[in-house]
Design an enzyme around this catalytic site. Structure first.
Site, PDB file in Angstrom:
ATOM      1  N   LYS A   9     -21.541  -2.169  -8.204  1.00 20.63           N
ATOM      2  CA  LYS A   9     -20.857  -0.860  -9.240  1.00 20.63           C
ATOM      3  C   LYS A   9     -20.683   0.211  -8.157  1.00 20.63           C
ATOM      4  CE  LYS A   9     -23.830  -2.371 -13.023  1.00 20.63           C
ATOM      5  NZ  LYS A   9     -24.750  -1.692 -13.980  1.00 20.63           N
ATOM      6  N   TYR A  49     -18.739  -4.519 -21.312  1.00 25.63           N
ATOM      7  CA  TYR A  49     -19.861  -3.648 -22.031  1.00 25.63           C
ATOM      8  C   TYR A  49     -19.846  -3.872 -23.747  1.00 25.63           C
ATOM      9  CZ  TYR A  49     -21.754  -2.939 -17.399  1.00 25.63           C
ATOM     10  OH  TYR A  49     -22.214  -3.006 -15.968  1.00 25.63           O
ATOM     11  N   PHE A  57     -25.665   5.828 -24.651  1.00 28.41           N
ATOM     12  CA  PHE A  57     -25.571   6.188 -22.938  1.00 28.41           C
ATOM     13  C   PHE A  57     -24.129   5.659 -22.855  1.00 28.41           C
ATOM     14  CE2 PHE A  57     -28.152   2.394 -23.572  1.00 28.41           C
ATOM     15  CZ  PHE A  57     -27.206   1.299 -22.826  1.00 28.41           C
ATOM     16  N   ARG A  85     -28.893 -13.531 -10.956  1.00 32.11           N
ATOM     17  CA  ARG A  85     -29.606 -12.593 -11.757  1.00 32.11           C
ATOM     18  C   ARG A  85     -31.018 -12.229 -11.109  1.00 32.11           C
ATOM     19  NH1 ARG A  85     -27.768  -9.326 -16.038  1.00 32.11           N
ATOM     20  NH2 ARG A  85     -29.599  -9.531 -17.477  1.00 32.11           N
ATOM     21  N   THR A  91     -33.215  -4.663 -15.371  1.00 32.91           N
ATOM     22  CA  THR A  91     -31.911  -3.645 -15.447  1.00 32.91           C
ATOM     23  C   THR A  91     -32.351  -2.304 -14.876  1.00 32.91           C
ATOM     24  OG1 THR A  91     -31.189  -4.552 -17.415  1.00 32.91           O
ATOM     25  CG2 THR A  91     -30.611  -2.244 -17.312  1.00 32.91           C
ATOM     26  N   ARG A 102     -31.966  -4.176  -7.117  1.00 29.13           N
ATOM     27  CA  ARG A 102     -32.273  -2.954  -8.067  1.00 29.13           C
ATOM     28  C   ARG A 102     -33.686  -2.484  -7.542  1.00 29.13           C
ATOM     29  NH1 ARG A 102     -29.957  -5.367 -13.605  1.00 29.13           N
ATOM     30  NH2 ARG A 102     -27.925  -4.785 -13.537  1.00 29.13           N
ATOM     31  N   ASN A 112     -27.545   1.163 -11.288  1.00 23.30           N
ATOM     32  CA  ASN A 112     -28.584   0.017 -10.739  1.00 23.30           C
ATOM     33  C   ASN A 112     -27.488  -0.802  -9.920  1.00 23.30           C
ATOM     34  OD1 ASN A 112     -27.017  -0.817 -12.871  1.00 23.30           O
ATOM     35  ND2 ASN A 112     -28.463  -1.349 -14.059  1.00 23.30           N
ATOM     36  N   HIS A 115     -23.891  -5.512 -11.116  1.00 20.08           N
ATOM     37  CA  HIS A 115     -23.727  -6.134 -12.391  1.00 20.08           C
ATOM     38  C   HIS A 115     -23.728  -7.663 -11.897  1.00 20.08           C
ATOM     39  CE1 HIS A 115     -22.503  -8.049 -16.305  1.00 20.08           C
ATOM     40  NE2 HIS A 115     -21.888  -8.943 -15.418  1.00 20.08           N
ATOM     41  N   GLU A 126     -16.989 -13.999 -17.909  1.00 24.39           N
ATOM     42  CA  GLU A 126     -16.819 -12.719 -16.835  1.00 24.39           C
ATOM     43  C   GLU A 126     -15.747 -13.032 -15.632  1.00 24.39           C
ATOM     44  OE1 GLU A 126     -20.501 -11.336 -16.383  1.00 24.39           O
ATOM     45  OE2 GLU A 126     -20.816 -10.455 -18.527  1.00 24.39           O
TER      46      GLU A 126
HETATM   47  P1  IDP Z   1     -28.010  -5.646 -17.209  1.00 24.87           P
HETATM   48  O1  IDP Z   1     -26.930  -4.815 -16.490  1.00 24.87           O
HETATM   49  O2  IDP Z   1     -29.225  -5.866 -16.455  1.00 24.87           O
HETATM   50  O3  IDP Z   1     -27.639  -6.906 -17.693  1.00 24.87           O
HETATM   51  P2  IDP Z   1     -27.340  -4.512 -19.856  1.00 24.87           P
HETATM   52  O4  IDP Z   1     -28.352  -4.312 -20.922  1.00 24.87           O
HETATM   53  O5  IDP Z   1     -26.385  -5.569 -19.999  1.00 24.87           O
HETATM   54  O6  IDP Z   1     -28.147  -4.998 -18.452  1.00 24.87           O
HETATM   55  O7  IDP Z   1     -26.571  -3.233 -19.687  1.00 24.87           O
HETATM   56  C1  IDP Z   1     -25.510  -3.128 -19.023  1.00 24.87           C
HETATM   57  C2  IDP Z   1     -25.348  -1.810 -17.882  1.00 24.87           C
HETATM   58  O8  IDP Z   1     -25.641  -0.665 -18.936  1.00 24.87           O
HETATM   59  C3  IDP Z   1     -26.696  -1.938 -17.293  1.00 24.87           C
HETATM   60  O9  IDP Z   1     -26.604  -2.361 -15.823  1.00 24.87           O
HETATM   61  C4  IDP Z   1     -26.884  -0.156 -16.925  1.00 24.87           C
HETATM   62  O10 IDP Z   1     -26.172   0.276 -15.938  1.00 24.87           O
HETATM   63  C5  IDP Z   1     -26.307   0.417 -18.306  1.00 24.87           C
HETATM   64  N1  IDP Z   1     -27.467   0.367 -19.238  1.00 24.87           N
HETATM   65  C6  IDP Z   1     -28.347  -0.295 -19.951  1.00 24.87           C
HETATM   66  N2  IDP Z   1     -29.219   0.329 -20.687  1.00 24.87           N
HETATM   67  C7  IDP Z   1     -29.163   1.543 -20.311  1.00 24.87           C
HETATM   68  C8  IDP Z   1     -29.993   2.822 -20.948  1.00 24.87           C
HETATM   69  O11 IDP Z   1     -30.787   2.769 -21.375  1.00 24.87           O
HETATM   70  N3  IDP Z   1     -29.597   4.001 -20.159  1.00 24.87           N
HETATM   71  C9  IDP Z   1     -28.581   4.047 -19.252  1.00 24.87           C
HETATM   72  N4  IDP Z   1     -27.795   3.067 -19.117  1.00 24.87           N
HETATM   73  C10 IDP Z   1     -28.242   1.749 -19.524  1.00 24.87           C
HETATM   74 MG    MG Z   2     -25.823  -7.421 -19.037  1.00 25.60          MG
END
Ligand code: IDP
Ligand code: MG
Length: 153
Positions: A9, A49, A57, A85, A91, A102, A112, A115, A126
């Site tokens: 990212k 997303y 957010f 993963r 996350t 991370r 973070n 992805h 994807e």
């Molecule tokens: P993941 O990347 O661990 O699979 P997801 O829930 O799919 O997590 O969320 C996608 C991305 O959205 C996260 O990697 C992060 O960048 C962002 N994100 C997820 N939850 C939050 C939050 O509570 N606040 C801000 N950004 C978030």
């Molecule tokens: Mg995800």
């Protein structure tokens, strides 16, 4: 043999972590089957997303994910989806275990660094979202005997 999508990212690109992150996957024994830099736009991020578009957010996530190009990779190996993963970590970087990408490089739930696809089904979708078939290369079959026992592949 599975293939999974990894994005470095903007948070990882800006912090000059591209090489470190690619090296982690290569040192593990995973194969880089596709690799390119791309500028994401709102259309692809709404698809990618889709499960988050109603979250408060989401606008901030869009800004974050379009700040610089990303590095997109197809990463290949036995059980690659789950292995990548687990190397990615939770996350939120503050909660991700040390030793994960991370956990080692992020202090944020949004910024973070990477992805990674979360299931085999989503990985297939994807990879096709980010790569044309001719951008994914199959040059690796000879290397498997150095990476796996015969009954693992
Ligand atoms: P993941 O990347 O661990 O699979 P997801 O829930 O799919 O997590 O969320 C996608 C991305 O959205 C996260 O990697 C992060 O960048 C962002 N994100 C997820 N939850 C939050 C939050 O509570 N606040 C801000 N950004 C978030
Ligand atoms: Mg995800």
């Amino acid at each position: 043999m599975e293939s999974t999508l990894v994005l470095i990212k903007p948070s990882g690109v800006i912090r000059c972590l591209i090489g470190d992150i690619i090296a982690r996957f290569q040192h593990k024994g995973l194969i880089i089957a596709g690799l390119k830099m791309m500028q994401l736009d709102e259309a692809i991020l709404h698809e990618h997303y889709a499960h988050l578009v109603d979250k408060p957010f989401f606008p901030s996530l869009l800004v974050s994910m379009t700040r610089t190009p990303v590095v997109a990779m197809v990463v290949k190996g036995v059980d690659a989806v789950a292995v990548v993963r687990s190397m990615t970590g939770a996350t939120n970087g503050r909660k991700a275990a040390p030793g994960t990408i991370r956990g080692d490089f992020s202090m944020s739930g949004q910024e973070n660094i990477v992805h990674a696809s979360d299931s085999v089904e989503n990985a297939d979708i994807e990879v096709r979202r980010f790569f044309k078939p001719e951008e994914v290369f199959n040059y690796t079959d000879d290397t498997f005997k150095y990476l796996y026992a015969p009954d693992e592949v």
